[in-house]
Design an enzyme around this catalytic site. Structure first.
Site, short mmCIF file in Angstrom:
data_model
loop_
_atom_site.label_atom_id
_atom_site.label_comp_id
_atom_site.label_asym_id
_atom_site.label_seq_id
_atom_site.Cartn_x
_atom_site.Cartn_y
_atom_site.Cartn_z
N ALA A 23 0.87 -1.17 0.00
CA ALA A 23 0.00 0.00 0.00
C ALA A 23 0.91 1.22 0.00
O ALA A 23 2.05 1.14 0.45
CB ALA A 23 -0.88 -0.02 1.24
N GLU A 52 -0.76 -9.18 -0.76
CA GLU A 52 -2.18 -9.46 -0.48
C GLU A 52 -3.00 -9.52 -1.78
O GLU A 52 -3.94 -10.30 -1.89
CB GLU A 52 -2.74 -8.41 0.49
CG GLU A 52 -2.18 -8.63 1.90
CD GLU A 52 -2.54 -7.52 2.87
OE1 GLU A 52 -2.22 -6.35 2.55
OE2 GLU A 52 -3.13 -7.81 3.92
N GLU A 81 4.15 -5.32 7.28
CA GLU A 81 3.33 -4.34 8.02
C GLU A 81 3.75 -4.13 9.46
O GLU A 81 3.78 -3.01 9.95
CB GLU A 81 1.85 -4.77 7.98
CG GLU A 81 1.15 -4.42 6.69
CD GLU A 81 1.34 -5.48 5.62
OE1 GLU A 81 2.22 -6.36 5.80
OE2 GLU A 81 0.64 -5.41 4.61
N1 DAK Z 1 4.64 3.20 -0.75
C1 DAK Z 1 5.06 4.36 -1.31
N2 DAK Z 1 6.24 4.50 -1.93
C2 DAK Z 1 7.03 3.41 -2.00
C3 DAK Z 1 6.66 2.16 -1.43
C4 DAK Z 1 5.39 2.09 -0.79
N3 DAK Z 1 4.92 0.96 -0.27
N4 DAK Z 1 7.66 1.27 -1.66
C5 DAK Z 1 8.62 1.96 -2.33
N5 DAK Z 1 8.23 3.23 -2.54
C6 DAK Z 1 9.01 4.27 -3.22
C7 DAK Z 1 10.17 4.75 -2.36
O1 DAK Z 1 9.73 5.70 -1.42
C8 DAK Z 1 11.09 5.33 -3.41
O2 DAK Z 1 10.57 6.60 -3.78
P1 DAK Z 1 11.55 7.88 -3.98
O3 DAK Z 1 12.27 8.00 -2.71
O4 DAK Z 1 12.43 7.48 -5.16
O5 DAK Z 1 10.61 9.01 -4.28
C9 DAK Z 1 10.89 4.42 -4.62
O6 DAK Z 1 9.63 3.76 -4.38
C10 DAK Z 1 11.97 3.36 -4.76
O7 DAK Z 1 12.09 2.68 -3.52
P2 DAK Z 1 13.50 2.47 -2.77
O8 DAK Z 1 14.41 3.59 -3.09
O9 DAK Z 1 13.18 2.19 -1.35
O10 DAK Z 1 14.04 1.17 -3.49
P3 DAK Z 1 15.03 0.09 -2.87
O11 DAK Z 1 15.45 -0.77 -4.01
O12 DAK Z 1 16.08 0.73 -2.04
O13 DAK Z 1 14.12 -0.79 -1.89
C11 DAK Z 1 12.11 -1.97 -1.25
C12 DAK Z 1 13.06 -1.56 -2.40
C13 DAK Z 1 10.88 -2.65 -1.85
C14 DAK Z 1 12.84 -2.98 -0.34
C15 DAK Z 1 11.75 -0.72 -0.44
O14 DAK Z 1 11.24 0.26 -1.33
C16 DAK Z 1 10.73 -0.95 0.61
O15 DAK Z 1 11.00 -1.51 1.70
N6 DAK Z 1 9.49 -0.48 0.35
C17 DAK Z 1 8.43 -0.49 1.30
C18 DAK Z 1 7.90 -1.87 1.47
C19 DAK Z 1 6.78 -1.80 2.45
O16 DAK Z 1 7.00 -1.70 3.65
N7 DAK Z 1 5.60 -1.75 1.86
C20 DAK Z 1 4.41 -1.46 2.60
C21 DAK Z 1 3.92 -2.68 3.23
S1 DAK Z 1 2.68 -2.25 4.31
C22 DAK Z 1 -3.98 -0.43 6.18
C23 DAK Z 1 -4.31 -1.37 5.24
C24 DAK Z 1 -3.35 -1.94 4.51
C25 DAK Z 1 -2.03 -1.60 4.73
C26 DAK Z 1 -1.72 -0.67 5.67
C27 DAK Z 1 -2.67 -0.08 6.39
N8 DAK Z 1 -4.94 0.16 6.96
C28 DAK Z 1 -6.28 -0.21 6.78
C29 DAK Z 1 -4.61 1.18 7.84
C30 DAK Z 1 -1.01 -2.20 3.98
C31 DAK Z 1 0.22 -1.83 4.24
C32 DAK Z 1 1.30 -2.29 3.43
O17 DAK Z 1 1.21 -2.64 2.30
#
Ligand code: DAK
Length: 259
Positions: A67, A116, A136
């Site tokens: 997300a 998901e 998460e």
């Molecule tokens: N959201 C927004 N931007 C994202 C992103 C994300 N999930 N994942 C990556 N990006 C963006 C980064 O911010 C970066 O943007 P800039 O800085 O260039 O503007 C760009 O994509 C490239 O990412 P990285 O520079 O980080 O690339 P790396 O190769 O260094 O790392 C990575 C790749 C996939 C390991 C890393 O980007 C990463 O850890 N990303 C986040 C993964 C993550 O934690 N995803 C979210 C999972 S939580 C809810 C319902 C559902 C959810 C939450 C709440 N509620 C009802 C409240 C669900 C939550 C999730 O999905």
């Protein structure tokens, strides 16, 4: 074909492809993308000519990295709940219960909401560079789009608990060993492999496939055996059932109409 802002759609014969197209954000799912995905899945599902849908991500790095963290980071609990409920209804539950089979072609990171979405799809395959996880709890939330339920359903409670609690990622080979995906190929081969999987779906009855999807899903929500019986009964009233059984007896290939 409609032009969307965050996704690309195309249809080749009876197979439609939806590509999530925000490569700079690693295809993260913001509200607008979820709404567009809903519309595209809904339109393809309603189109009788479309018999299989492949969902994948743009670029070589990610299927969907979750997300959109930047969008939900300032939400309060009411907004969070609303986001989860709306997302479930529009995309995750919606895809899981679609009539048309959905294949997730996981071409890189599938994290959080991205995994998901793959879990809600009916068939999952991955490229050998793919990484999957539910990070998460590392962000102080829990999977909100069905991940706590569907991951355990697919790979078992023990492995799901470990993945969710560690917030760690597994690679494609481990995912294959876990049964999280059913096939791993090189990234260059992934779309062809997904299309050839889709081709295998085309010879069967679409009506029976949609009943099967509902019957398989039913045991996870309510009494699946009762639902299976109901749908088994309903299948007897379809033209596809008549055609399928007649073709079998006549030793020819069935020509299903989906009626
Ligand atoms: N959201 C927004 N931007 C994202 C992103 C994300 N999930 N994942 C990556 N990006 C963006 C980064 O911010 C970066 O943007 P800039 O800085 O260039 O503007 C760009 O994509 C490239 O990412 P990285 O520079 O980080 O690339 P790396 O190769 O260094 O790392 C990575 C790749 C996939 C390991 C890393 O980007 C990463 O850890 N990303 C986040 C993964 C993550 O934690 N995803 C979210 C999972 S939580 C809810 C319902 C559902 C959810 C939450 C709440 N509620 C009802 C409240 C669900 C939550 C999730 O999905």
């Amino acid at each position: 074909m409609k032009n969307y802002k965050n996704i690309l759609t195309e249809t080749e014969g009876a197979i439609s492809i939806i590509t999530i197209d925000r490569p700079k954000q690693l295809n993260a799912l913001n509200k607008e993308t979820i709404a567009e995905l809903h519309e595209a899945f809904d339109n393809f599902d309603k189109d009788e000519k479309v018999r299989a849908i492949i969902v994948t991500g743009s670029g070589e790095k990610a299927f969907v990295a979750g997300a959109d963290i930047k969008e939900f980071m300032n939400f309060d609990s009411v907004q969070g709940r609303e986001l989860a409920a709306k997302g479930q209804k529009l995309l995750f539950d919606f895809v899981e219960n679609l009539n048309t089979p959905v294949i997730a072609a996981i071409n890189g990171f599938a994290l959080g909401g991205g995994l998901e979405l793959a879990l809600a799809s009916h068939i999952r395959m991955a490229s050998d560079n793919a990484k999957m996880g539910l990070p998460e709890v590392s962000l102080g939330v829990i999977p909100g789009y069905g991940g706590t339920q569907r991951l355990a359903q697919i790979i078992g409670k023990g492995r799901a608990m470990e993945m969710i609690l560690t917030a760690g990622m597994i690679d494609a080979t481990t995912a294959l060993n876990y049964g999280l995906v059913t096939e791993v190929v090189s990234q260059a081969e992934l779309m062809d492999a997904a299309k050839s999987k889709a081709e295998k779906l085309l010879k069967n009855s679409p009506k029976a496939q949609s009943f099967a999807i509902k019957a398989v899903n039913a045991s996870y929500y309510k009494n699946g055996f009762e639902t299976e019986k109901d749908l088994f009964g309903q299948a007897f009233a379809t033209e596809d059932f008549k055609e399928g059984t007649t073709a079998f007896v006549e030793r020819r290939r069935a020509k299903f109409t989906g009626k």
